[in-house]
Design an enzyme around this catalytic site. Structure first.
Site, mmCIF file in Angstrom:
data_model
loop_
_atom_site.group_PDB
_atom_site.id
_atom_site.type_symbol
_atom_site.label_atom_id
_atom_site.label_comp_id
_atom_site.label_asym_id
_atom_site.label_seq_id
_atom_site.Cartn_x
_atom_site.Cartn_y
_atom_site.Cartn_z
ATOM 1 N N HIS A 79 -2.133 13.647 -28.995
ATOM 2 C CA HIS A 79 -2.556 12.297 -28.611
ATOM 3 C C HIS A 79 -3.236 11.579 -29.773
ATOM 4 O O HIS A 79 -3.066 10.371 -29.963
ATOM 5 C CB HIS A 79 -3.489 12.356 -27.393
ATOM 6 N N ARG A 131 -3.946 22.447 -13.829
ATOM 7 C CA ARG A 131 -2.960 21.522 -14.398
ATOM 8 C C ARG A 131 -3.255 21.203 -15.858
ATOM 9 O O ARG A 131 -2.384 20.781 -16.598
ATOM 10 C CB ARG A 131 -2.897 20.251 -13.522
ATOM 11 N N HIS A 149 6.373 10.990 -28.669
ATOM 12 C CA HIS A 149 5.396 11.903 -28.080
ATOM 13 C C HIS A 149 5.756 13.364 -28.393
ATOM 14 O O HIS A 149 4.906 14.150 -28.827
ATOM 15 C CB HIS A 149 5.353 11.653 -26.573
ATOM 16 N N ASN A 159 -1.688 20.444 -20.846
ATOM 17 C CA ASN A 159 -2.125 19.691 -22.031
ATOM 18 C C ASN A 159 -2.115 20.541 -23.289
ATOM 19 O O ASN A 159 -2.615 20.118 -24.342
ATOM 20 C CB ASN A 159 -3.539 19.133 -21.820
ATOM 21 N N ARG A 200 0.807 -1.238 0.000
ATOM 22 C CA ARG A 200 0.000 0.000 0.000
ATOM 23 C C ARG A 200 0.825 1.266 0.000
ATOM 24 O O ARG A 200 0.390 2.327 0.428
ATOM 25 C CB ARG A 200 -0.976 0.027 1.177
ATOM 26 N N LYS A 225 2.276 11.640 -11.319
ATOM 27 C CA LYS A 225 1.437 10.735 -12.127
ATOM 28 C C LYS A 225 2.258 9.489 -12.407
ATOM 29 O O LYS A 225 3.356 9.575 -12.973
ATOM 30 C CB LYS A 225 1.069 11.390 -13.454
ATOM 31 N N HIS A 265 -1.612 19.044 -26.658
ATOM 32 C CA HIS A 265 -1.696 17.598 -26.490
ATOM 33 C C HIS A 265 -2.972 16.970 -27.040
ATOM 34 O O HIS A 265 -3.018 15.762 -27.244
ATOM 35 C CB HIS A 265 -1.542 17.218 -25.011
ATOM 36 N N GLU A 286 -5.141 17.482 -11.260
ATOM 37 C CA GLU A 286 -5.620 17.884 -12.580
ATOM 38 C C GLU A 286 -7.126 18.082 -12.636
ATOM 39 O O GLU A 286 -7.835 17.443 -13.415
ATOM 40 C CB GLU A 286 -5.179 16.866 -13.651
ATOM 41 N N GLU A 316 8.296 19.827 -25.100
ATOM 42 C CA GLU A 316 7.639 20.141 -23.820
ATOM 43 C C GLU A 316 8.213 21.429 -23.226
ATOM 44 O O GLU A 316 7.502 22.211 -22.595
ATOM 45 C CB GLU A 316 7.822 18.992 -22.806
ATOM 46 N N LYS A 349 6.614 23.481 -14.037
ATOM 47 C CA LYS A 349 5.778 22.302 -13.777
ATOM 48 C C LYS A 349 5.424 22.227 -12.293
ATOM 49 O O LYS A 349 4.281 21.948 -11.920
ATOM 50 C CB LYS A 349 6.489 21.021 -14.234
HETATM 51 N N1 LIG Z 1 4.071 10.817 -15.428
HETATM 52 C C1 LIG Z 1 3.972 11.873 -16.201
HETATM 53 O O1 LIG Z 1 3.502 12.940 -15.793
HETATM 54 C C2 LIG Z 1 4.483 11.775 -17.601
HETATM 55 C C3 LIG Z 1 4.714 12.948 -18.347
HETATM 56 C C4 LIG Z 1 5.274 12.814 -19.613
HETATM 57 C C5 LIG Z 1 5.555 11.563 -20.131
HETATM 58 N N2 LIG Z 1 5.294 10.444 -19.373
HETATM 59 C C6 LIG Z 1 5.627 9.108 -19.870
HETATM 60 O O2 LIG Z 1 7.027 9.052 -20.095
HETATM 61 C C7 LIG Z 1 7.310 8.104 -21.123
HETATM 62 C C8 LIG Z 1 8.289 8.730 -22.075
HETATM 63 O O3 LIG Z 1 9.458 9.046 -21.376
HETATM 64 P P1 LIG Z 1 10.867 9.185 -22.124
HETATM 65 O O4 LIG Z 1 10.692 10.072 -23.282
HETATM 66 O O5 LIG Z 1 11.854 9.513 -21.088
HETATM 67 O O6 LIG Z 1 11.066 7.726 -22.741
HETATM 68 P P2 LIG Z 1 11.893 6.425 -22.266
HETATM 69 O O7 LIG Z 1 11.837 6.247 -20.811
HETATM 70 O O8 LIG Z 1 11.411 5.338 -23.135
HETATM 71 O O9 LIG Z 1 13.396 6.807 -22.667
HETATM 72 C C9 LIG Z 1 13.719 7.001 -24.007
HETATM 73 C C10 LIG Z 1 14.935 6.147 -24.421
HETATM 74 O O10 LIG Z 1 16.121 6.735 -23.886
HETATM 75 C C11 LIG Z 1 16.879 5.760 -23.180
HETATM 76 N N3 LIG Z 1 17.598 6.514 -22.159
HETATM 77 C C12 LIG Z 1 17.108 7.044 -21.015
HETATM 78 N N4 LIG Z 1 18.039 7.796 -20.418
HETATM 79 C C13 LIG Z 1 19.147 7.736 -21.176
HETATM 80 C C14 LIG Z 1 20.421 8.344 -21.085
HETATM 81 N N5 LIG Z 1 20.726 9.197 -20.118
HETATM 82 N N6 LIG Z 1 21.343 8.029 -22.032
HETATM 83 C C15 LIG Z 1 21.021 7.207 -23.065
HETATM 84 N N7 LIG Z 1 19.812 6.634 -23.229
HETATM 85 C C16 LIG Z 1 18.881 6.908 -22.282
HETATM 86 C C17 LIG Z 1 15.859 4.774 -22.692
HETATM 87 O O11 LIG Z 1 16.433 3.520 -22.439
HETATM 88 C C18 LIG Z 1 14.901 4.718 -23.881
HETATM 89 O O12 LIG Z 1 15.416 3.873 -24.876
HETATM 90 C C19 LIG Z 1 5.964 7.743 -21.730
HETATM 91 O O13 LIG Z 1 5.595 6.462 -21.279
HETATM 92 C C20 LIG Z 1 5.006 8.800 -21.190
HETATM 93 O O14 LIG Z 1 3.691 8.298 -21.050
HETATM 94 C C21 LIG Z 1 4.773 10.536 -18.136
HETATM 95 ZN ZN LIG Z 2 3.577 15.705 -23.069
#
Ligand SMILES: NC(=O)c1ccc[n+]([C@@H]2O[C@H](COP(=O)([O-])OP(=O)(O)OC[C@H]3O[C@@H](n4cnc5c(N)ncnc54)[C@H](O)[C@@H]3O)[C@@H](O)[C@H]2O)c1
Ligand SMILES: [Zn+2]
Length: 373
Positions: free
Chosen positions: A255, A244, A267, A248, A124, A146, A251, A240, A188, A230
């Site tokens: 999306h 918040r 993205h 978007n 939990r 999130k 977005h 949100e 972003e 942020k």
């Molecule tokens: N929680 C939230 O508020 C929120 C906001 C935006 C996005 N997201 C989520 O985040 C995800 C996208 O995140 P992302 O763009 O970081 O993608 P990701 O985590 O897939 O990373 C992108 C790539 O970079 C590689 N990588 C990471 N750090 C590295 C580094 N320092 N050096 C070399 N390679 C590296 C990873 O292995 C991967 O192949 C999505 O699933 C999205 O839904 C969540």
């Molecule tokens: Zn985004």
């Protein structure tokens, strides 16, 4: 001594700090001690990040007498599933993690979203710390609480709001990030500038070549200011319900493009097109001046982000937008700008407005600057 920036995230008893410091990974052990961590720490990461940073991180933690458990996941959005979270939970249970044990999420948004979700449901809720290593994670996903995973019927369909105990950002980790990941994150960053801080947007526009080549000082400024924006927005509206939603911006269309492209697009690339569309929508509605709308397009294009999309796709995109989980009763809702840093809502725009805005996305001829995203 490298500069340390601290950004507070004010959420009453769930408040925490974002610490930004070059070389912070070397100090993981000391910082964990300061957090009063118990004996057990799990490090969730993925194979790409592990290759660059896991050994050093483990050593930094072991030097302080803590014995960390690495949990290495398959990289990529495809592994952001309940099954992978179950794997994380299995490891925690096998190692007898307790309520006082801690998880560290070392990686991009995929790792952060899953580690956070696992932390929120194991016994939990156990504490976790975000150590983001992509630009997207440093300026967006690690801040705000999130967490979650994808379901085959929708992205991020399963999850929880669960705030980390801290966010520790080492901008040096971005040195190994592939260019396309860096550029995707910049979409972003541009969004933050236009929705919340006119002078930050002007700074970004002035420093375009430093931004493109990831100049260290520019990286530090970009990460810090984006986190501040942020954090401010999240502090005003953690779950949100209203404010918040300005995050978007761009977005709604993004999306839909991602879905239509079966998530083969990054993205950030979809957000870039979405930002241009949102600006054009406001321009077409007579709400946004020409100069500000033009600046959206110019800046995103100069960064190598896409600003055009399939000229014949508007109908399909409208259908997809109408069925999004955030669309209530089929009425399309967009965040638009009345001016820089003046976000507003546009509800149920006339189809002629959508068509006018889309014609810019469909019709531009701006040459081949786009990086392969
Ligand atoms: N929680 C939230 O508020 C929120 C906001 C935006 C996005 N997201 C989520 O985040 C995800 C996208 O995140 P992302 O763009 O970081 O993608 P990701 O985590 O897939 O990373 C992108 C790539 O970079 C590689 N990588 C990471 N750090 C590295 C580094 N320092 N050096 C070399 N390679 C590296 C990873 O292995 C991967 O192949 C999505 O699933 C999205 O839904 C969540
Ligand atoms: Zn985004």
């Amino acid at each position: 001594m490298t500069a340390i920036f601290t950004v507070p995230v004010s959420l009453a008893e769930r408040s925490y700090e974002i610490i930004i410091q070059a070389g912070l990974l070397e100090k993981l052990g000391r910082n964990l001690k300061k957090q009063g961590v118990g004996r057990k720490v799990g490090i969730v990461t993925d194979r790409h990040v592990a290759r660059h940073y896991l050994k050093h991180s483990l050593e930094a933690i072991q030097r302080c007498g803590i014995d960390p458990v690495p949990i290495i996941l398959t990289p990529g959005e495809q592994s952001k599933t309940l099954k992978t979270v179950e794997h994380i939970l299995d490891v925690l249970a096998r190692h007898r993690f307790e309520r006082s044990s801690m998880l560290l999420a070392l990686g991009g948004g995929v790792v952060g979203d899953m580690a956070g979700f696992a932390a929120s449901i194991y016994q939990r809720g156990i504490p976790y710390i975000q150590v983001p290593t992509t630009l997207v994670a440093q300026v967006d996903s690690s801040v705000g609480g999130k967490t979650g995973v994808d379901h085959r019927l929708g992205k991020n369909l399963i999850g929880s709001f669960y705030q980390p105990r801290a966010v520790w950002i080492d901008p040096l980790t971005l040195d190994t990030l592939p260019t396309r990941e860096w550029v995707a994150g910049l979409a972003e960053v541009i969004k933050y500038g236009v929705i919340a801080d006119e002078s930050f947007f002007a700074y970004l526009q002035r420093n375009m070549s430093d931004l493109r080549r990831q100049a260290p000082r520019t990286v530090a400024t970009v990460v810090k200011r984006s986190c501040e924006i942020k954090a401010e927005v999240v502090a005003e509206d953690e779950r949100e319900s209203d404010r918040r939603r300005i995050l978007n911006y761009g977005h709604t269309l993004a999306h839909a493009i991602e879905k239509r492209e079966r998530y083969k697009w990054r993205h950030g690339a979809a957000v870039s097109v979405g930002l241009v569309f949102a600006a054009e929508l406001a321009r077409a509605a007579g709400r946004l001046d020409d100069d500000t709308a033009d600046r959206h397009l110019t800046v995103l294009h100069a960064l190598g982000l896409p600003t055009t999309y399939d000229p014949d796709a508007l109908g399909e995109l409208v259908t997809i937008m109408g069925s999004d989980k955030k669309t209530r009763s089929g009425t399309l809702r967009f965040v638009v700008l009345d001016a820089l840093a003046k976000p507003a809502r546009l509800v149920g725009p006339d189809p002629s407005l959508l068509a006018a805005a889309y014609s810019v996305i469909a019709g531009q001829r701006r040459g081949p600057r786009t990086i392969d995203l």
